[in-house]
Design an enzyme around this catalytic site. Sequence first.
Site, mmCIF file in Angstrom:
data_model
loop_
_atom_site.group_PDB
_atom_site.id
_atom_site.type_symbol
_atom_site.label_atom_id
_atom_site.label_comp_id
_atom_site.label_asym_id
_atom_site.label_seq_id
_atom_site.Cartn_x
_atom_site.Cartn_y
_atom_site.Cartn_z
ATOM 1 C CG ASP A 51 85.934 31.013 86.071
ATOM 2 O OD1 ASP A 51 86.639 31.672 86.862
ATOM 3 O OD2 ASP A 51 85.838 29.772 86.137
ATOM 4 C CG ASP B 131 83.555 31.913 95.482
ATOM 5 O OD1 ASP B 131 82.568 32.468 95.961
ATOM 6 O OD2 ASP B 131 83.873 30.751 95.791
ATOM 7 C CE LYS C 49 91.449 21.653 82.956
ATOM 8 N NZ LYS C 49 90.916 20.321 83.295
ATOM 9 N NE ARG D 133 86.381 22.771 83.105
ATOM 10 C CZ ARG D 133 86.751 23.547 84.134
ATOM 11 N NH1 ARG D 133 86.327 24.783 84.213
ATOM 12 N NH2 ARG D 133 87.540 23.076 85.068
ATOM 13 C CG ASP E 131 84.878 22.880 87.014
ATOM 14 O OD1 ASP E 131 85.130 24.063 87.327
ATOM 15 O OD2 ASP E 131 85.401 21.907 87.591
HETATM 16 P P1 IMP Z 1 88.213 32.118 94.632
HETATM 17 O O1 IMP Z 1 89.685 31.980 94.820
HETATM 18 O O2 IMP Z 1 87.445 31.636 95.819
HETATM 19 O O3 IMP Z 1 87.772 33.502 94.223
HETATM 20 O O4 IMP Z 1 87.814 31.044 93.551
HETATM 21 C C1 IMP Z 1 87.665 31.305 92.243
HETATM 22 C C2 IMP Z 1 87.575 30.003 91.491
HETATM 23 O O5 IMP Z 1 86.702 29.070 92.169
HETATM 24 C C3 IMP Z 1 86.937 30.259 90.157
HETATM 25 O O6 IMP Z 1 87.909 30.573 89.192
HETATM 26 C C4 IMP Z 1 86.229 28.967 89.902
HETATM 27 O O7 IMP Z 1 87.112 28.057 89.300
HETATM 28 C C5 IMP Z 1 85.863 28.428 91.263
HETATM 29 N N1 IMP Z 1 84.450 28.733 91.603
HETATM 30 C C6 IMP Z 1 83.992 29.598 92.532
HETATM 31 N N2 IMP Z 1 82.653 29.605 92.566
HETATM 32 C C7 IMP Z 1 82.240 28.748 91.616
HETATM 33 C C8 IMP Z 1 80.920 28.336 91.139
HETATM 34 O O8 IMP Z 1 79.856 28.781 91.586
HETATM 35 N N3 IMP Z 1 80.937 27.417 90.143
HETATM 36 C C9 IMP Z 1 82.059 26.907 89.591
HETATM 37 N N4 IMP Z 1 83.294 27.268 89.990
HETATM 38 C C10 IMP Z 1 83.377 28.183 90.997
HETATM 39 MG MG MG Z 2 87.982 27.072 88.132
#
Ligand code: IMP
Ligand code: MG
Length: 178
Positions: A99, A102, A42, A164, A158
């Site tokens: 969005d 990470d 989302k 959001r 979120d």
């Molecule tokens: P990844 O798989 O660790 O790259 O995670 C990515 C997902 O984690 C993003 O699409 C977000 O939904 C969530 N996420 C990572 N960091 C944040 C943050 O600082 N705030 C909110 N959501 C986050």
């Molecule tokens: Mg997310």
Amino acid sequence: MREEITKVLFSEEDLSDAVKKLGRRLNIDYAGKSPVVICILKGSVIFFSDLIRQLDFDCTIDFMVASSYGRSTVSSGELKIKKDIDSEIRGKDVIIVEDILDTGNTLSKIRKYLGDKEPASIKICTLIDKPVRREKSVQADYCCFDIDDHFIVGYGLDYDEKYRNLPYIGILDPDKCK
Ligand code: IMP
Ligand code: MG
């Protein structure tokens, strides 16, 4: 401002300027093409909605809901697709709109999953990048902002499904959340 938001990192104006700038880059790179622009729900919903209205080339849109296990647990988790795209992307140019990048666990798997459908090209477009947190080798082709290791909310992002709807992006102090 809410007390749990310790700092506004990007104001409405910062976000609007960055999205317009990114739109101008995409309009150059995709001139004459007709990509499928995929919103990863989302968190990307607001960024995506603002971005596609800056695009002046033909495009179609689609949506995907996915989550990846292994964020704080052991990695190598599977991609869980709760909603797949409806479009046929074989032979097409694809732009994934996310969005935040990470650890890269989610996006590396989404890219592989969509890549297996044999599109002509796949590019990753993210609003925010947190490069210091990366675990998987995945890079954004287009990114609006790089940030340090903060937990941020707003403009689609979120914490426990909240915040959001904030029009800006702020740093959250989870200890101050009710
Ligand atoms: P990844 O798989 O660790 O790259 O995670 C990515 C997902 O984690 C993003 O699409 C977000 O939904 C969530 N996420 C990572 N960091 C944040 C943050 O600082 N705030 C909110 N959501 C986050
Ligand atoms: Mg997310």
